[in-house]
Design a protein around this motif. Sequence first.
Motif, PDB file in Angstrom:
ATOM      1  N   PRO A 137      -6.733 -46.875  13.995  1.00  0.00           N
ATOM      2  CA  PRO A 137      -5.872 -46.517  12.048  1.00  0.00           C
ATOM      3  C   PRO A 137      -5.101 -46.181  12.387  1.00  0.00           C
ATOM      4  O   PRO A 137      -4.452 -45.417  12.890  1.00  0.00           O
ATOM      5  N   ASN A 138      -5.428 -45.616  10.818  1.00  0.00           N
ATOM      6  CA  ASN A 138      -4.435 -44.405  10.122  1.00  0.00           C
ATOM      7  C   ASN A 138      -2.451 -44.933  10.787  1.00  0.00           C
ATOM      8  O   ASN A 138      -1.930 -43.915  10.326  1.00  0.00           O
ATOM      9  N   ILE A 139      -2.287 -45.759  11.656  1.00  0.00           N
ATOM     10  CA  ILE A 139      -0.514 -45.377  11.937  1.00  0.00           C
ATOM     11  C   ILE A 139      -0.319 -46.493  11.281  1.00  0.00           C
ATOM     12  O   ILE A 139      -1.019 -48.320  11.413  1.00  0.00           O
ATOM     13  N   PRO A 140       0.847 -46.515  10.083  1.00  0.00           N
ATOM     14  CA  PRO A 140       1.354 -47.973   9.629  1.00  0.00           C
ATOM     15  C   PRO A 140       1.896 -49.074  10.364  1.00  0.00           C
ATOM     16  O   PRO A 140       2.004 -48.805  11.639  1.00  0.00           O
TER      17      PRO A 140
ATOM     18  N   ARG B 100      -3.210 -41.978   3.140  1.00  0.00           N
ATOM     19  CA  ARG B 100      -3.804 -43.382   3.108  1.00  0.00           C
ATOM     20  C   ARG B 100      -5.574 -42.712   3.368  1.00  0.00           C
ATOM     21  O   ARG B 100      -6.489 -43.502   3.444  1.00  0.00           O
ATOM     22  N   ASN B 177     -11.156 -41.344   6.056  1.00  0.00           N
ATOM     23  CA  ASN B 177     -10.189 -43.086   6.623  1.00  0.00           C
ATOM     24  C   ASN B 177     -10.837 -43.858   7.453  1.00  0.00           C
ATOM     25  O   ASN B 177     -11.680 -43.724   7.720  1.00  0.00           O
ATOM     26  N   GLU B 210      -3.617 -37.440  11.823  1.00  0.00           N
ATOM     27  CA  GLU B 210      -3.521 -38.543  11.976  1.00  0.00           C
ATOM     28  C   GLU B 210      -3.367 -39.787  10.656  1.00  0.00           C
ATOM     29  O   GLU B 210      -3.721 -40.176  10.944  1.00  0.00           O
ATOM     30  N   GLY B 211      -2.860 -39.234  10.371  1.00  0.00           N
ATOM     31  CA  GLY B 211      -1.841 -39.540   9.075  1.00  0.00           C
ATOM     32  C   GLY B 211      -2.918 -39.638   8.086  1.00  0.00           C
ATOM     33  O   GLY B 211      -2.446 -41.120   7.091  1.00  0.00           O
ATOM     34  N   LEU B 212      -3.389 -39.548   7.182  1.00  0.00           N
ATOM     35  CA  LEU B 212      -3.909 -39.084   6.481  1.00  0.00           C
ATOM     36  C   LEU B 212      -3.324 -38.892   5.148  1.00  0.00           C
ATOM     37  O   LEU B 212      -4.296 -39.692   4.096  1.00  0.00           O
TER      38      LEU B 212
END
Lengths: 244, 263
Positions: A137-140, B100, B177, B210-212
Amino acid sequence: MDNISISAASGMRARMESLELLANNLANVETSGYKADKEFYSLYTSLDATSDPGTGEIATLPVIENHWTDAAQGELRNTTNPFDFAIDGDGLFSVQTARGIRYTRNGSFKILPSGALAASDGSPVRALGGGQIVLQPNIPVDVLPDGTVRQGLQTVGQMEVVSFDRNAINKEGSSFYMAAPNAKSKPASGAIMQGKLEQSNVGTAESAVRLVAIMRQFEMLQKAAGIGNDLNKQAIEQVARVVS
Amino acid sequence: MIRALYSAASGMSAQQLNIDNISNNLANANTTGYKTRRAQFQDLLYQNIIAPGSASGQSTVVPAGLQLGLGTRTASNEIIFSQGNFASTSNPLDLVIEGRGFFQIKQSSGTTAYTRAGNFQLDATGNIVDANGNQLIPQITLPPTAQSIHIAGDGTVSYTLTGQIQAQTAGQITLANFQNPAGLSSVGSSLYVPTDASGDAIIGTAGGTEGLGTLQQGYIEQSNVSVVDEFINLITAQRAYEANSKVVKAADDMYQQANNLTK
């Protein structure tokens, strides 16, 4: 019945089946990855009907012998959804369903709670040679034209995209195709496009023309059957009239 | 023949649902944080009239058979979580997530819901609340005398008190997420709740690894509905509906003629 009526009735039945194919095509005009079904008319010759004792002519009747699926490319529509995929060119995505491996052109994929890429019914998309494509999750996610799935430049897997002979696959419904038991797949040449969906390849204008043609042919055949009917009626009423 | 009628009817009802979906998207074109939904269709079962591979003679088989499809059905209308446009506002509590993540909101029932709409306000006791008065999670309280509220990209909320130069920290906004955001269930008021399909929320800090995504203060995220696309969809849906209704008419006409054979 006489020959005219039999031929006309057979033709009417064939046009009805044509209309059923056309109705299904038009119902699926918005179904992603749908391929239009078209019909082959052929002449039916039964063994019993091969020779007319009088003339030796072979009785032939028009029937829809089989249909073919028009594999022409549908238009690709931009969706901006990173989990929508379209195949530009030849090929089918492989999906591992509970019933076995199925194939689809509908690349509207989703992520399962486990992280696996799956078709819209929840069946996981097959990686090359089997297995699943599990995403973090969370990684393009980005996908290369050969189906390689990458997350942050790390390769996570490659989608299995295969190609079959036209006659080796059949529609199963829910946008899936089933391959014949002994069908051999070969690697596909199409390119995978991310963020796009393939529209159905049913042409509405062309379908409208076919609809009119089917209706008019049906009308003519109905007239022909009516003439056959009239001939019979006259034969019964006039030729066999007993003059009192 | 009846098959053609029902196939066409299934196409008409699918297009009707498509138009319902398009009209809801258009109605929410100006809703902060609204994410567009897209209807997806699938073909229905196929009826085998001549089974593929059946024998057509002593040594030949039918190569493709005759299969008649029975129409279409709506498979899903999934949420498209692409980023909406940012509109600048002068409210220091308007936030957008560049990425995201989702804000966590405590509903009046006590359960947590998630939203992309970052138009926050203060309630009577100084808590940060959403437009419906539901508290943001984690709870962040600002004193009534707080001046120049600043929210950093990582979610740290700070303020200064009148007459003081030193900034005070009120808390840090965390984001959530999901493994599969498209599996979230909409509950209205721009809120989503998790389902089995979406998986449980993964909580993290904004701006982290975490890319949030990072937070931007003073902006709101507009809906990601593209009005032009929706109008195009509306036109094609309407035309598809029309084409299917023509098939109903044709099937009816042909049926009538067949009935008239024995006039």
